[in-house]
Design a protein around this motif. Sequence first.
Motif, PDB file in Angstrom:
ATOM      1  N   UNK A  81     -47.082 -73.186  22.820  1.00  0.00           N
ATOM      2  CA  UNK A  81     -48.228 -72.982  21.929  1.00  0.00           C
ATOM      3  C   UNK A  81     -49.412 -73.875  22.254  1.00  0.00           C
ATOM      4  N   UNK A  82     -49.477 -74.379  23.471  1.00  0.00           N
ATOM      5  CA  UNK A  82     -50.490 -75.372  23.825  1.00  0.00           C
ATOM      6  C   UNK A  82     -51.923 -74.866  23.674  1.00  0.00           C
ATOM      7  N   UNK A  83     -52.205 -73.681  24.188  1.00  0.00           N
ATOM      8  CA  UNK A  83     -53.585 -73.193  24.121  1.00  0.00           C
ATOM      9  C   UNK A  83     -54.016 -72.991  22.674  1.00  0.00           C
ATOM     10  N   UNK A  84     -53.158 -72.421  21.855  1.00  0.00           N
ATOM     11  CA  UNK A  84     -53.490 -72.232  20.441  1.00  0.00           C
ATOM     12  C   UNK A  84     -53.728 -73.575  19.752  1.00  0.00           C
ATOM     13  N   UNK A  85     -52.910 -74.567  20.041  1.00  0.00           N
ATOM     14  CA  UNK A  85     -53.090 -75.890  19.438  1.00  0.00           C
ATOM     15  C   UNK A  85     -54.415 -76.513  19.870  1.00  0.00           C
ATOM     16  N   UNK A  86     -54.801 -76.298  21.119  1.00  0.00           N
ATOM     17  CA  UNK A  86     -56.081 -76.825  21.590  1.00  0.00           C
ATOM     18  C   UNK A  86     -57.242 -76.111  20.892  1.00  0.00           C
ATOM     19  N   UNK A  87     -57.112 -74.816  20.694  1.00  0.00           N
ATOM     20  CA  UNK A  87     -58.140 -74.076  19.962  1.00  0.00           C
ATOM     21  C   UNK A  87     -58.263 -74.594  18.538  1.00  0.00           C
TER      22      UNK A  87
END
Length: 86
Positions: A8-14
């Motif tokens: 879920x890294x990209x979502x967390x960065x968003x």
Amino acid sequence: DMLELGEGALQAHEEILAYARKACPDARLLTVGALMRQAAERLADHSVENCADAEAAKAILDREMLPGSWILLKSSHGIGLSKVAP
């Protein structure tokens, strides 16, 4: 970038980028790493300035920060932001 987040890294960065923009709408957002660049692109936040690495971010901050400025650093240790503000 926050390197340890996994799937879920990209979502967390968003989410963190959107939160930062909402909390401080007039702040300059200088990010480091590919995931933060991708998050800014997906959020269509063209005001975010992305650096490839901590050294590039440090160069900008050394050149442009004014006395009394505030800086918030959030990353994984592996990104090296400890070089920015030891």
